[in-house]
Design a protein around this motif. Structure first.
Motif, mmCIF file in Angstrom:
data_model
loop_
_atom_site.group_PDB
_atom_site.id
_atom_site.type_symbol
_atom_site.label_atom_id
_atom_site.label_comp_id
_atom_site.label_asym_id
_atom_site.label_seq_id
_atom_site.Cartn_x
_atom_site.Cartn_y
_atom_site.Cartn_z
ATOM 1 N N ILE A 280 -62.534 28.329 10.200
ATOM 2 C CA ILE A 280 -62.009 27.053 9.706
ATOM 3 C C ILE A 280 -60.964 26.486 10.653
ATOM 4 C CG2 ILE A 280 -60.652 25.991 7.858
ATOM 5 C CD1 ILE A 280 -62.048 27.848 5.897
ATOM 6 N N ILE A 281 -60.093 27.349 11.167
ATOM 7 C CA ILE A 281 -59.048 26.887 12.096
ATOM 8 C C ILE A 281 -59.664 26.216 13.316
ATOM 9 C CG2 ILE A 281 -57.255 27.655 13.695
ATOM 10 C CD1 ILE A 281 -56.567 29.845 11.616
ATOM 11 N N PHE A 282 -60.600 26.892 13.952
ATOM 12 C CA PHE A 282 -61.174 26.343 15.178
ATOM 13 C C PHE A 282 -62.153 25.209 14.897
ATOM 14 C CE2 PHE A 282 -59.602 30.399 16.777
ATOM 15 C CZ PHE A 282 -58.972 29.970 17.928
ATOM 16 N N ASP A 283 -62.791 25.240 13.731
ATOM 17 C CA ASP A 283 -63.673 24.129 13.366
ATOM 18 C C ASP A 283 -62.868 22.852 13.172
ATOM 19 O OD1 ASP A 283 -66.260 22.987 12.381
ATOM 20 O OD2 ASP A 283 -65.096 22.800 10.539
ATOM 21 N N ARG A 284 -61.775 22.935 12.419
ATOM 22 C CA ARG A 284 -60.941 21.749 12.185
ATOM 23 C C ARG A 284 -60.319 21.254 13.492
ATOM 24 N NH1 ARG A 284 -63.413 22.273 8.315
ATOM 25 N NH2 ARG A 284 -62.777 22.314 6.120
ATOM 26 N N THR A 285 -59.883 22.190 14.324
ATOM 27 C CA THR A 285 -59.235 21.805 15.577
ATOM 28 C C THR A 285 -60.210 21.109 16.514
ATOM 29 O OG1 THR A 285 -57.706 23.676 15.387
ATOM 30 C CG2 THR A 285 -57.928 22.655 17.548
ATOM 31 N N SER A 286 -61.380 21.717 16.729
ATOM 32 C CA SER A 286 -62.343 21.136 17.666
ATOM 33 C C SER A 286 -62.927 19.833 17.128
ATOM 34 C CB SER A 286 -63.462 22.145 17.964
ATOM 35 O OG SER A 286 -64.089 22.576 16.768
ATOM 36 N N GLN A 287 -63.146 19.740 15.811
ATOM 37 C CA GLN A 287 -63.658 18.500 15.233
ATOM 38 C C GLN A 287 -62.645 17.366 15.383
ATOM 39 O OE1 GLN A 287 -65.154 18.584 11.266
ATOM 40 N NE2 GLN A 287 -66.878 19.895 11.750
ATOM 41 N N ALA A 288 -61.373 17.679 15.106
ATOM 42 C CA ALA A 288 -60.341 16.656 15.251
ATOM 43 C C ALA A 288 -60.220 16.203 16.695
ATOM 44 C CB ALA A 288 -59.000 17.193 14.748
ATOM 45 N N PHE A 289 -60.314 17.143 17.630
ATOM 46 C CA PHE A 289 -60.241 16.790 19.044
ATOM 47 C C PHE A 289 -61.423 15.913 19.451
ATOM 48 C CE2 PHE A 289 -60.807 17.913 23.622
ATOM 49 C CZ PHE A 289 -59.633 17.341 24.078
ATOM 50 N N GLY A 290 -62.614 16.242 18.949
ATOM 51 C CA GLY A 290 -63.790 15.426 19.243
ATOM 52 C C GLY A 290 -63.668 14.020 18.680
ATOM 53 N N LYS A 291 -63.111 13.889 17.477
ATOM 54 C CA LYS A 291 -62.927 12.560 16.884
ATOM 55 C C LYS A 291 -61.921 11.741 17.684
ATOM 56 C CE LYS A 291 -64.119 13.880 12.144
ATOM 57 N NZ LYS A 291 -63.594 14.081 10.750
ATOM 58 N N ARG A 292 -60.862 12.401 18.166
ATOM 59 C CA ARG A 292 -59.885 11.685 18.983
ATOM 60 C C ARG A 292 -60.514 11.203 20.284
ATOM 61 N NH1 ARG A 292 -56.170 15.857 20.066
ATOM 62 N NH2 ARG A 292 -55.310 14.471 21.637
ATOM 63 N N LEU A 293 -61.369 12.027 20.872
ATOM 64 C CA LEU A 293 -62.065 11.597 22.079
ATOM 65 C C LEU A 293 -62.987 10.421 21.800
ATOM 66 C CD1 LEU A 293 -63.053 15.003 23.726
ATOM 67 C CD2 LEU A 293 -61.350 13.389 24.546
ATOM 68 N N GLN A 294 -63.650 10.452 20.642
ATOM 69 C CA GLN A 294 -64.552 9.359 20.269
ATOM 70 C C GLN A 294 -63.767 8.064 20.095
ATOM 71 O OE1 GLN A 294 -67.913 9.554 19.980
ATOM 72 N NE2 GLN A 294 -68.019 7.358 19.540
ATOM 73 N N LYS A 295 -62.620 8.116 19.407
ATOM 74 C CA LYS A 295 -61.802 6.914 19.213
ATOM 75 C C LYS A 295 -61.288 6.388 20.543
ATOM 76 C CE LYS A 295 -60.247 8.088 14.536
ATOM 77 N NZ LYS A 295 -59.077 8.451 13.690
#
Length: 302
Positions: A280-295
């Motif tokens: 969960i820790i790494f899933d939330r972290t990597s997903q949030a990072f990917g969303k920031r890159l998308q924005k």
């Protein structure tokens, strides 16, 4: 004449080799495979030695470092990726509970294995995905292979891995990488192919070389998809560590396997909780990072 469904027996049973022929064929294949492995054992050991050294070094670093230092590093990585205090606090609570239940060392061992597996999967998957995106022929060739890698039961990976590499951490690592690398390849290929053709045409119009177009245009625009591939690689690596524990990989996976064998409900639950917490820790972290890159990409595009 005996019949089944009104048909002769010859039409009801598929023609196959007799048992003796099947045994001889299987024995010949197995013996030949073992002879090839024995003949090239020194080459195999030399090829896997860097992985063994790197994995042992990282595991010793994670397990022998003071736990406050490791927690600060992990939380710093979570903050750098997610930029969310809620995610950081959740990660801190999970790590504290892992330590309270006496699972810190095993968790660090598992974390070292997943880290090395993810790095190796990225080093393999990224260039292969780029090659697939640049060549339809390579994509047609590799797609069935990736389908097999993703659909073949994970236990089956262990058979050739153990025969070739034996029992130990490196065979387990190789099995984890085989299981986890397909998403990295597929999503790198998909991300590059989904880059707006008008953008690549503009790069061509400005005289960009293929290398400049790849690193200056295609990879930056495909980065959100690539980060999704990294996310899936991490998740699949964590899912595979329990199976890989059957060939000598320690950590939480080994404890879960022992709990299943001896029917220790509490041990299995606690170690499973630690695996889920890391996931969960790494899933939330990597997903949030990917969303920031998308924005960021959308903002630059606008």
């Amino acid at each position: 004449m005996a019949t089944c469904w009104g048909l002769p027996d010859a039409l009801c049973s598929f023609p196959s080799l007799d048992a003796k022929s099947l045994r001889m064929m299987r024995k010949g294949i197995d013996d030949g495979f073992r002879e090839i492995v024995r003949a090239h054992s020194e080459t195999i050991d030399a090829a896997t030695a860097p992985l063994q050294i790197f994995l042992n070094w990282l595991e010793n670093l994670f397990t022998h470092a003071p736990w406050p230092a490791m927690m600060v590093v992990i939380l710093a990585i979570v903050w750098a990726g997610a930029r969310s205090w809620r995610t950081v606090i959740g990660a801190a609570l999970a790590m504290v509970l892992i330590g309270v239940f006496g699972l810190w060392t095993d968790t660090m061992t598992t974390l070292a294995m997943v880290t090395v597996a993810t790095i190796v999967a990225i080093l393999i998957g990224l260039p292969v995905g780029i090659a697939m995106a640049r060549s339809d022929r390579i994509q047609r060739f590799l797609t069935p292979l990736l389908d097999v890698m993703q659909t073949l039961p994970s236990f089956v990976y262990l058979i050739p891995v153990v025969v070739i590499f034996g029992i130990g951490k490196v065979p387990g690592l190789i099995a984890v990488v085989i299981y986890a690398v397909p998403p990295m390849i597929r999503l790198t290929n998909l991300g590059i192919r989904m880059v707006d053709p008008e953008v690549t045409e503009a790069a061509d119009a400005f005289g960009a070389a293929p290398r400049q177009k790849l690193f200056g245009v295609q990879l930056p625009l495909a980065l959100p998809a690539i980060m999704t591939g990294v996310n899936q690689t991490i998740m699949m690596s964590l899912a595979m560590v329990v199976v890989a524990s059957m060939v000598g990989v320690g950590g939480l996976g080994k404890n879960v396997l022992q709990a299943i064998t001896n029917q220790y409900f509490t041990t299995g639950f606690l170690n499973g909780f630690a695996l889920v917490a890391i996931a969960i820790i790494f899933d939330r972290t990597s997903q949030a990072f990917g969303k920031r890159l998308q924005k960021h990409r959308e903002a630059r595009h606008d």
